[in-house]
Motif scaffolding. Structure first.
Motif, PDB file in Angstrom:
ATOM      1  N   GLY A  44      12.435  -7.074  -6.777  1.00  0.00           N
ATOM      2  CA  GLY A  44      11.355  -6.295  -7.365  1.00  0.00           C
ATOM      3  C   GLY A  44      11.563  -4.811  -7.345  1.00  0.00           C
ATOM      4  N   GLY A  45      12.564  -4.334  -6.616  1.00  0.00           N
ATOM      5  CA  GLY A  45      12.846  -2.898  -6.576  1.00  0.00           C
ATOM      6  C   GLY A  45      14.333  -2.654  -6.710  1.00  0.00           C
ATOM      7  N   LEU A  46      14.730  -1.810  -7.644  1.00  0.00           N
ATOM      8  CA  LEU A  46      16.150  -1.576  -7.868  1.00  0.00           C
ATOM      9  C   LEU A  46      16.815  -0.880  -6.691  1.00  0.00           C
ATOM     10  CD1 LEU A  46      16.249  -0.678 -11.662  1.00  0.00           C
ATOM     11  CD2 LEU A  46      17.343  -2.613 -10.547  1.00  0.00           C
ATOM     12  N   ASP A  47      16.040  -0.172  -5.877  1.00  0.00           N
ATOM     13  CA  ASP A  47      16.638   0.446  -4.691  1.00  0.00           C
ATOM     14  C   ASP A  47      17.154  -0.633  -3.746  1.00  0.00           C
ATOM     15  OD1 ASP A  47      14.060  -0.412  -4.120  1.00  0.00           O
ATOM     16  OD2 ASP A  47      13.458   1.422  -3.081  1.00  0.00           O
ATOM     17  N   HIS A  48      16.325  -1.652  -3.495  1.00  0.00           N
ATOM     18  CA  HIS A  48      16.753  -2.749  -2.624  1.00  0.00           C
ATOM     19  C   HIS A  48      17.896  -3.549  -3.264  1.00  0.00           C
ATOM     20  CE1 HIS A  48      13.423  -1.899  -0.027  1.00  0.00           C
ATOM     21  NE2 HIS A  48      12.522  -2.216  -0.945  1.00  0.00           N
ATOM     22  N   LEU A  49      17.745  -3.825  -4.542  1.00  0.00           N
ATOM     23  CA  LEU A  49      18.755  -4.620  -5.242  1.00  0.00           C
ATOM     24  C   LEU A  49      20.122  -3.934  -5.195  1.00  0.00           C
ATOM     25  CD1 LEU A  49      19.364  -7.055  -7.114  1.00  0.00           C
ATOM     26  CD2 LEU A  49      18.700  -5.601  -9.040  1.00  0.00           C
ATOM     27  N   LEU A  50      20.162  -2.640  -5.505  1.00  0.00           N
ATOM     28  CA  LEU A  50      21.429  -1.910  -5.504  1.00  0.00           C
ATOM     29  C   LEU A  50      22.026  -1.825  -4.107  1.00  0.00           C
ATOM     30  CD1 LEU A  50      20.682   0.987  -8.012  1.00  0.00           C
ATOM     31  CD2 LEU A  50      22.239  -0.937  -8.355  1.00  0.00           C
ATOM     32  N   ALA A  51      21.170  -1.588  -3.099  1.00  0.00           N
ATOM     33  CA  ALA A  51      21.681  -1.474  -1.729  1.00  0.00           C
ATOM     34  C   ALA A  51      22.308  -2.784  -1.274  1.00  0.00           C
ATOM     35  CB  ALA A  51      20.559  -1.063  -0.781  1.00  0.00           C
ATOM     36  N   MET A  52      21.648  -3.895  -1.553  1.00  0.00           N
ATOM     37  CA  MET A  52      22.164  -5.188  -1.091  1.00  0.00           C
ATOM     38  C   MET A  52      23.463  -5.558  -1.802  1.00  0.00           C
ATOM     39  SD  MET A  52      18.600  -7.280  -0.717  1.00  0.00           S
ATOM     40  CE  MET A  52      17.287  -6.643   0.337  1.00  0.00           C
ATOM     41  N   LEU A  53      23.526  -5.299  -3.098  1.00  0.00           N
ATOM     42  CA  LEU A  53      24.778  -5.538  -3.817  1.00  0.00           C
ATOM     43  C   LEU A  53      25.873  -4.602  -3.321  1.00  0.00           C
ATOM     44  CD1 LEU A  53      23.421  -6.014  -7.443  1.00  0.00           C
ATOM     45  CD2 LEU A  53      24.629  -7.735  -6.102  1.00  0.00           C
ATOM     46  N   ALA A  54      25.502  -3.334  -3.081  1.00  0.00           N
ATOM     47  CA  ALA A  54      26.499  -2.346  -2.665  1.00  0.00           C
ATOM     48  C   ALA A  54      27.097  -2.668  -1.304  1.00  0.00           C
ATOM     49  CB  ALA A  54      25.882  -0.943  -2.646  1.00  0.00           C
ATOM     50  N   VAL A  55      26.305  -3.249  -0.414  1.00  0.00           N
ATOM     51  CA  VAL A  55      26.845  -3.659   0.889  1.00  0.00           C
ATOM     52  C   VAL A  55      27.974  -4.656   0.688  1.00  0.00           C
ATOM     53  CG1 VAL A  55      26.345  -4.985   2.987  1.00  0.00           C
ATOM     54  CG2 VAL A  55      24.791  -3.173   2.263  1.00  0.00           C
ATOM     55  N   GLY A  56      27.760  -5.636  -0.193  1.00  0.00           N
ATOM     56  CA  GLY A  56      28.802  -6.613  -0.466  1.00  0.00           C
ATOM     57  C   GLY A  56      30.011  -6.004  -1.144  1.00  0.00           C
ATOM     58  N   VAL A  57      29.769  -5.122  -2.114  1.00  0.00           N
ATOM     59  CA  VAL A  57      30.876  -4.463  -2.816  1.00  0.00           C
ATOM     60  C   VAL A  57      31.710  -3.650  -1.837  1.00  0.00           C
ATOM     61  CG1 VAL A  57      31.483  -2.720  -4.546  1.00  0.00           C
ATOM     62  CG2 VAL A  57      29.688  -4.393  -5.036  1.00  0.00           C
ATOM     63  N   TRP A  58      31.040  -2.861  -0.993  1.00  0.00           N
ATOM     64  CA  TRP A  58      31.758  -2.026  -0.027  1.00  0.00           C
ATOM     65  C   TRP A  58      32.572  -2.878   0.938  1.00  0.00           C
ATOM     66  CZ3 TRP A  58      29.905  -0.447   5.258  1.00  0.00           C
ATOM     67  CH2 TRP A  58      30.807   0.440   5.859  1.00  0.00           C
ATOM     68  N   SER A  59      31.991  -3.985   1.384  1.00  0.00           N
ATOM     69  CA  SER A  59      32.719  -4.879   2.291  1.00  0.00           C
ATOM     70  C   SER A  59      34.019  -5.350   1.665  1.00  0.00           C
ATOM     71  CB  SER A  59      31.849  -6.084   2.652  1.00  0.00           C
ATOM     72  OG  SER A  59      30.709  -5.689   3.391  1.00  0.00           O
ATOM     73  N   ALA A  60      33.985  -5.626   0.363  1.00  0.00           N
ATOM     74  CA  ALA A  60      35.173  -6.137  -0.322  1.00  0.00           C
ATOM     75  C   ALA A  60      36.189  -5.039  -0.614  1.00  0.00           C
ATOM     76  CB  ALA A  60      34.772  -6.831  -1.622  1.00  0.00           C
ATOM     77  N   VAL A  61      35.720  -3.890  -1.146  1.00  0.00           N
ATOM     78  CA  VAL A  61      36.685  -2.873  -1.581  1.00  0.00           C
ATOM     79  C   VAL A  61      37.306  -2.125  -0.412  1.00  0.00           C
ATOM     80  CG1 VAL A  61      35.562  -2.583  -3.823  1.00  0.00           C
ATOM     81  CG2 VAL A  61      34.935  -1.054  -1.931  1.00  0.00           C
ATOM     82  N   SER A  62      36.653  -2.142   0.743  1.00  0.00           N
ATOM     83  CA  SER A  62      37.196  -1.414   1.894  1.00  0.00           C
ATOM     84  C   SER A  62      37.983  -2.319   2.840  1.00  0.00           C
ATOM     85  CB  SER A  62      36.070  -0.726   2.675  1.00  0.00           C
ATOM     86  OG  SER A  62      35.176  -1.676   3.235  1.00  0.00           O
ATOM     87  N   ALA A  63      37.965  -3.622   2.585  1.00  0.00           N
ATOM     88  CA  ALA A  63      38.648  -4.571   3.477  1.00  0.00           C
ATOM     89  C   ALA A  63      40.158  -4.505   3.286  1.00  0.00           C
ATOM     90  CB  ALA A  63      38.151  -5.982   3.217  1.00  0.00           C
ATOM     91  N   ARG A  64      40.885  -4.727   4.363  1.00  0.00           N
ATOM     92  CA  ARG A  64      42.346  -4.772   4.275  1.00  0.00           C
ATOM     93  C   ARG A  64      42.819  -6.065   3.637  1.00  0.00           C
ATOM     94  NH1 ARG A  64      44.379  -2.346  10.145  1.00  0.00           N
ATOM     95  NH2 ARG A  64      43.460  -0.270   9.887  1.00  0.00           N
ATOM     96  N   ARG A  65      42.083  -7.144   3.876  1.00  0.00           N
ATOM     97  CA  ARG A  65      42.475  -8.450   3.342  1.00  0.00           C
ATOM     98  C   ARG A  65      41.241  -9.349   3.302  1.00  0.00           C
ATOM     99  NH1 ARG A  65      44.027  -8.130   8.612  1.00  0.00           N
ATOM    100  NH2 ARG A  65      46.013  -7.192   8.041  1.00  0.00           N
ATOM    101  N   ALA A  66      41.362 -10.449   2.573  1.00  0.00           N
ATOM    102  CA  ALA A  66      40.279 -11.427   2.537  1.00  0.00           C
ATOM    103  C   ALA A  66      40.163 -12.120   3.892  1.00  0.00           C
ATOM    104  CB  ALA A  66      40.535 -12.457   1.439  1.00  0.00           C
TER     105      ALA A  66
END
Length: 200
Positions: A44-66
């Motif tokens: 219901g709020g794009l602030d929450h939606l973006l933050a939750m997606l961004a946490v996942g994106v950051w976890s993936a792009v900053s990881a050394r490996r899967a």
């Protein structure tokens, strides 16, 4: 030159839309307490939606490996979100909550933009701290429903789903190019800055 994937472009578009959107759209839909209310609440709020997606994106792009380390940040966020929501249901929070929610969107966008990695403990503390404020905001909005357990459980499920979607998007960004990641992070960070300016 490789261009951003379609999923990345959709994420960027969502970030751009949030610059002109209310932080909590559609909260009038949540008029009674239920699992479905909680399930829909993070959407219901794009602030929450973006933050939750961004946490996942950051976890993936900053990881050394899967590996399992990809999920440490998302799990910390989801669990601390629940804690924050339970505190919010009890009336805790205050004027600092909304600025901190907006600031978390800005910070997470910058982390995606820079692909800044952290050790597991530091990343869990950081995103967990942000999650408490998101939870407080959700809890305050759900307080009028009269039922704590069902909405919070639904919110937890949607939060995990958004994190996993973010991880999948982040992994696709890794396979694209660095500019796709930077564009995505810049869109999220710009959204957070816009939200902060609306609150000023």
């Amino acid at each position: 030159m490789r261009y951003p994937s379609k999923s990345a472009l959709l994420f960027i578009a969502a970030g751009a839309l949030s610059t002109g959107a209310s932080a909590h759209m559609g909260t009038d839909l949540h008029s009674h307490g239920s699992f479905m209310t909680g399930l829909l609440h993070p959407l219901g709020g794009l602030d929450h939606l973006l933050a939750m997606l961004a946490v996942g994106v950051w976890s993936a792009v900053s990881a050394r490996r899967a590996g399992p380390a990809l999920l440490w940040g998302p799990l910390a966020f989801a669990n601390m979100l629940v804690l924050g929501a339970l505190l919010g249901l009890r009336g805790m929070g205050g004027a600092v909550v909304e600025p901190m929610v907006a600031a978390s969107v800005l910070a997470l966008g910058l982390l995606v933009l820079t692909r800044q990695g952290m050790n597991a403990a530091a990343s869990m503390v950081l995103v967990g701290g942000f999650a408490v404020f998101h939870g407080l905001a959700h809890g305050a909005e759900l307080a009028a429903t009269g039922d704590a357990v069902a909405p919070v459980a639904g919110m937890f499920v949607t939060t995990i789903a958004l994190h996993l979607s973010g991880v999948a998007l982040g992994w696709s960004l890794r396979a694209a190019n660095v500019w796709a990641t930077r564009a995505t992070g810049a869109a999220v960070a710009t959204s957070g800055l816009a939200l902060l300016m609306q609150l000023a």
